[in-house]
Scaffold this motif. Sequence first.
Motif, PDB file in Angstrom:
ATOM      1  N   SER A  95       7.137  35.304  13.351  1.00 12.02           N
ATOM      2  CA  SER A  95       7.147  33.869  13.623  1.00 12.02           C
ATOM      3  C   SER A  95       7.680  33.605  15.023  1.00 12.02           C
ATOM      4  O   SER A  95       8.618  34.261  15.479  1.00 12.02           O
ATOM      5  CB  SER A  95       8.045  33.159  12.598  1.00 12.02           C
ATOM      6  N   GLU A 150       4.572  28.913  14.655  1.00 12.48           N
ATOM      7  CA  GLU A 150       3.394  29.770  14.616  1.00 12.48           C
ATOM      8  C   GLU A 150       3.729  31.128  13.994  1.00 12.48           C
ATOM      9  O   GLU A 150       4.717  31.758  14.354  1.00 12.48           O
ATOM     10  CB  GLU A 150       2.864  29.983  16.036  1.00 12.48           C
ATOM     11  N   GLU A 151       2.891  31.558  13.046  1.00 11.66           N
ATOM     12  CA  GLU A 151       3.047  32.882  12.462  1.00 11.66           C
ATOM     13  C   GLU A 151       1.858  33.747  12.866  1.00 11.66           C
ATOM     14  O   GLU A 151       0.742  33.253  12.994  1.00 11.66           O
ATOM     15  CB  GLU A 151       3.127  32.814  10.932  1.00 11.66           C
ATOM     16  N   ARG A 152       2.131  35.022  13.060  1.00 11.13           N
ATOM     17  CA  ARG A 152       1.089  35.966  13.455  1.00 11.13           C
ATOM     18  C   ARG A 152       1.265  37.233  12.621  1.00 11.13           C
ATOM     19  O   ARG A 152       2.372  37.726  12.457  1.00 11.13           O
ATOM     20  CB  ARG A 152       1.222  36.289  14.934  1.00 11.13           C
ATOM     21  N   ARG A 153       0.138  37.761  12.119  1.00  9.80           N
ATOM     22  CA  ARG A 153       0.187  38.988  11.326  1.00  9.80           C
ATOM     23  C   ARG A 153      -0.193  40.172  12.202  1.00  9.80           C
ATOM     24  O   ARG A 153      -1.181  40.132  12.935  1.00  9.80           O
ATOM     25  CB  ARG A 153      -0.779  38.909  10.146  1.00  9.80           C
ATOM     26  N   TYR A 154       0.596  41.225  12.110  1.00  9.26           N
ATOM     27  CA  TYR A 154       0.302  42.481  12.779  1.00  9.26           C
ATOM     28  C   TYR A 154      -0.021  43.528  11.717  1.00  9.26           C
ATOM     29  O   TYR A 154       0.680  43.635  10.715  1.00  9.26           O
ATOM     30  CB  TYR A 154       1.489  42.955  13.620  1.00  9.26           C
ATOM     31  N   ARG A 181       2.832  36.362  25.008  1.00 12.26           N
ATOM     32  CA  ARG A 181       2.884  34.987  24.517  1.00 12.26           C
ATOM     33  C   ARG A 181       4.117  34.260  25.034  1.00 12.26           C
ATOM     34  O   ARG A 181       5.116  34.869  25.360  1.00 12.26           O
ATOM     35  CB  ARG A 181       2.901  34.986  23.001  1.00 12.26           C
ATOM     36  N   GLU A 214       3.943  40.757  21.811  1.00 14.79           N
ATOM     37  CA  GLU A 214       4.536  39.414  21.879  1.00 14.79           C
ATOM     38  C   GLU A 214       4.914  39.020  23.305  1.00 14.79           C
ATOM     39  O   GLU A 214       5.044  37.837  23.606  1.00 14.79           O
ATOM     40  CB  GLU A 214       5.746  39.316  20.948  1.00 14.79           C
TER      41      GLU A 214
END
Length: 135
Positions: free
Chosen positions: A93, A97-101, A51, A48
């Motif tokens: 989140s 924006e959501e991101r899957r790890y 970003r 992260e």
Amino acid sequence: QYPSPQMFWNALVRKDKADGADETDMDTVVAVHNAMNEATWSKILEWEKLRQGPPPELVRFTGRPHDLSPKALLKIYVFGCPKPFDRHDWVVSRGDEERRYVIDYYSDEGLSDKDEKPKTMHDYAALKSIAVDAR
């Protein structure tokens, strides 16, 4: 919020996963569990940092112990590595924006004699035999 040893034991019993476990071991089990969660979050924060935006927050996670990730399949069938003992998918989140790890957990039994009970939930260096692969 992390589970107490009693909550952890109750969950094992409820999920019919207490076979071979002992309720008196739950202090150590919870310490290891919590340290691995903190190690996972630390790995996610490394990604992260690449970003921009508000600080990341964990939205949800799903344990998928019977599902192999594409990377785990590659490591197993191309490079001959052992299977991970667990997999989690964590959704983070940052604002809208959501991101899957995808996290694979590996164990090296050859190092288990060097493991120590974590002193705090941030003491994941005490666990020499468990590796976290997050991406």
